[in-house]
Design an enzyme around this catalytic site. Structure first.
Site, PDB file in Angstrom:
ATOM      1  N   SER A 123      12.405  80.103   3.685  1.00  0.00           N
ATOM      2  CA  SER A 123      13.278  78.966   3.170  1.00  0.00           C
ATOM      3  C   SER A 123      14.391  79.401   2.401  1.00  0.00           C
ATOM      4  CB  SER A 123      12.417  78.001   2.690  1.00  0.00           C
ATOM      5  OG  SER A 123      11.347  78.458   1.748  1.00  0.00           O
ATOM      6  N   ARG A 124      14.161  80.509   1.477  1.00  0.00           N
ATOM      7  CA  ARG A 124      15.238  80.954   0.364  1.00  0.00           C
ATOM      8  C   ARG A 124      15.388  82.160   0.443  1.00  0.00           C
ATOM      9  NH1 ARG A 124      13.076  79.350  -4.515  1.00  0.00           N
ATOM     10  NH2 ARG A 124      10.986  78.834  -3.671  1.00  0.00           N
TER      11      ARG A 124
ATOM     12  N   ASP B 170       0.777  78.141   3.284  1.00  0.00           N
ATOM     13  CA  ASP B 170       0.618  78.797   1.999  1.00  0.00           C
ATOM     14  C   ASP B 170       0.043  80.128   2.181  1.00  0.00           C
ATOM     15  OD1 ASP B 170      -0.215  80.120  -0.308  1.00  0.00           O
ATOM     16  OD2 ASP B 170      -0.981  78.386  -1.578  1.00  0.00           O
TER      17      ASP B 170
ATOM     18  N   ASN C 256       7.363  88.572   3.815  1.00  0.00           N
ATOM     19  CA  ASN C 256       8.395  88.480   2.506  1.00  0.00           C
ATOM     20  C   ASN C 256       7.935  87.540   1.477  1.00  0.00           C
ATOM     21  OD1 ASN C 256      11.352  88.264   1.503  1.00  0.00           O
ATOM     22  ND2 ASN C 256      10.828  86.154   2.122  1.00  0.00           N
TER      23      ASN C 256
ATOM     24  N   SER D  93       9.001  96.035  -3.616  1.00  0.00           N
ATOM     25  CA  SER D  93       9.785  96.064  -4.728  1.00  0.00           C
ATOM     26  C   SER D  93      10.062  97.245  -5.222  1.00  0.00           C
ATOM     27  CB  SER D  93       9.462  94.986  -5.740  1.00  0.00           C
ATOM     28  OG  SER D  93      10.205  95.114  -6.839  1.00  0.00           O
TER      29      SER D  93
ATOM     30  N   TYR E  18       2.769  92.298 -10.764  1.00  0.00           N
ATOM     31  CA  TYR E  18       3.794  92.262  -9.768  1.00  0.00           C
ATOM     32  C   TYR E  18       3.903  93.733  -9.058  1.00  0.00           C
ATOM     33  CZ  TYR E  18       8.479  91.208  -7.245  1.00  0.00           C
ATOM     34  OH  TYR E  18       9.329  91.378  -6.352  1.00  0.00           O
TER      35      TYR E  18
ATOM     36  N   ALA F 140       1.515  95.950  -9.479  1.00  0.00           N
ATOM     37  CA  ALA F 140       0.342  96.306  -8.580  1.00  0.00           C
ATOM     38  C   ALA F 140       0.288  95.775  -7.361  1.00  0.00           C
ATOM     39  CB  ALA F 140      -0.890  95.967  -9.516  1.00  0.00           C
ATOM     40  N   ALA F 141       0.726  94.534  -7.252  1.00  0.00           N
ATOM     41  CA  ALA F 141       0.820  93.915  -5.964  1.00  0.00           C
ATOM     42  C   ALA F 141       1.777  94.708  -4.959  1.00  0.00           C
ATOM     43  CB  ALA F 141       1.242  92.423  -6.106  1.00  0.00           C
TER      44      ALA F 141
ATOM     45  N   ILE G 214      18.108  91.626  -6.822  1.00  0.00           N
ATOM     46  CA  ILE G 214      18.886  90.912  -5.966  1.00  0.00           C
ATOM     47  C   ILE G 214      19.077  89.319  -6.395  1.00  0.00           C
ATOM     48  CG2 ILE G 214      18.631  90.269  -3.482  1.00  0.00           C
ATOM     49  CD1 ILE G 214      18.293  93.372  -3.937  1.00  0.00           C
TER      50      ILE G 214
END
Ligand code: NAP
Length: 246
Positions: free
Chosen positions: A13-14, A63, A92, A144, A157, A159-160, A190
């Site tokens: 969506s974004r 979700d 994503n 990332s 983040y 770790a993920a 970004i």
């Protein structure tokens, strides 16, 4: 009968997901399944951008965290579209809940890990057998720079995203023989809603190219990895960060 080939983009969506949907439709000719969590108006803008240019797309809300929801929506969609095949998966969808480890609440740890890692598992697990039968496919995971080098204030983040990079390498080796590639992209700063509260004028000084990247630039890389041109690249994580980390 020839099946209609689809690309599914989670979080379409974004931001990076939206630009990816648009480019995959325009440049690779896939019909696009635009997933989103709650921002239907934004998802409809992505849809319009594709259909205005003559592309084919539809919305699919779920979700990514919710295994039952993912499976029921994807299974319903597959039942309703027996002549379609999801050949490209772009994992994503992602969120941040930043804060120093010493103050990090368990919920912020769980939510960030679940969105990235369970999201990858839930979606990919549902679709992988169809890809294996198809003997061709593309999976692109949006990681990332934080998953590559670690970022203070983002232990959850980092770790993920590092976990997602590990999953990319492992799955690539499992399914390469079926001509399915699995790669990750690792963007730096970004310009999207995710980074809108960051002080760009200060942070751009950390970037050798002296600016934040654009969602379209990341989408170009994802689109390349989703194309037949990237057929000998698998298990790879490609940095796209203006030179901050290589
Ligand atoms: P964004 O503009 O904040 O967009 C996030 C997208 O993810 C939205 O489409 C959102 O849907 C969707 N989403 C979030 N949680 C979801 C869930 N549980 N289920 C389904 N969809 C969900 O973010 P972005 O900057 O484009 O980031 C996209 C990806 O790039 C993320 O994985 C992010 O970690 C990664 N990344 C971004 C940057 C950056 O600097 N921007 C850098 C490195 C990596 P709704 O619209 O419905 O909320």
């Amino acid at each position: 009968m020839k099946k209609t080939k689809y690309a599914l983009v989670t979080g379409g969506s974004r931001g990076i997901g939206r630009e990816t949907c648009i480019k995959i439709a325009e440049e690779l000719g896939y019909a696009v399944l635009i997933n989103y969590q709650s921002n239907q108006a934004a998802a409809e803008e992505t849809l319009k951008a594709i259909t205005d240019k003559g592309g084919k797309a539809e919305l699919l809300q779920f979700d990514v965290n919710n295994a039952e929801g993912v499976n029921s929506k994807l299974n319903e969609w597959k039942d309703a579209n027996p002549d379609a095949l999801i050949e490209v998966i772009v994992n994503n969808a992602g969120i941040t809940r930043d804060g120093l480890m010493m103050w990090m609440e368990e919920e912020d740890w769980q939510k960030v890990l679940n969105t990235t890692l369970n999201g990858f598992y839930n979606v990919t697990r549902n679709l992988i057998q169809d890809l294996l039968k198809n003997r061709y496919g593309r999976i692109i995971n949006v990681a990332s720079v934080s998953g590559m080098k670690g970022t203070p204030g983002q232990v959850n983040y980092s770790a993920a995203k590092a976990g997602l990079i590990g999953a990319t390498k492992a799955l690539a080796q499992e399914i390469a023989k079926r001509n399915i590639t699995v790669n990750a992209v690792a963007p730096g700063f970004i310009e999207t809603d995710m980074t809108q509260d960051l002080d760009q004028s200060q942070l751009k000084n950390l970037v050798p190219l002296n600016r934040f990247g654009k969602a379209e630039e990341v989408a170009d890389l994802i689109c390349f990895l989703a194309s037949p041109k990237a057929s000998y690249i698998t298990g790879e994580t490609i940095n796209i960060n203006g030179g901050i980390y290589a």
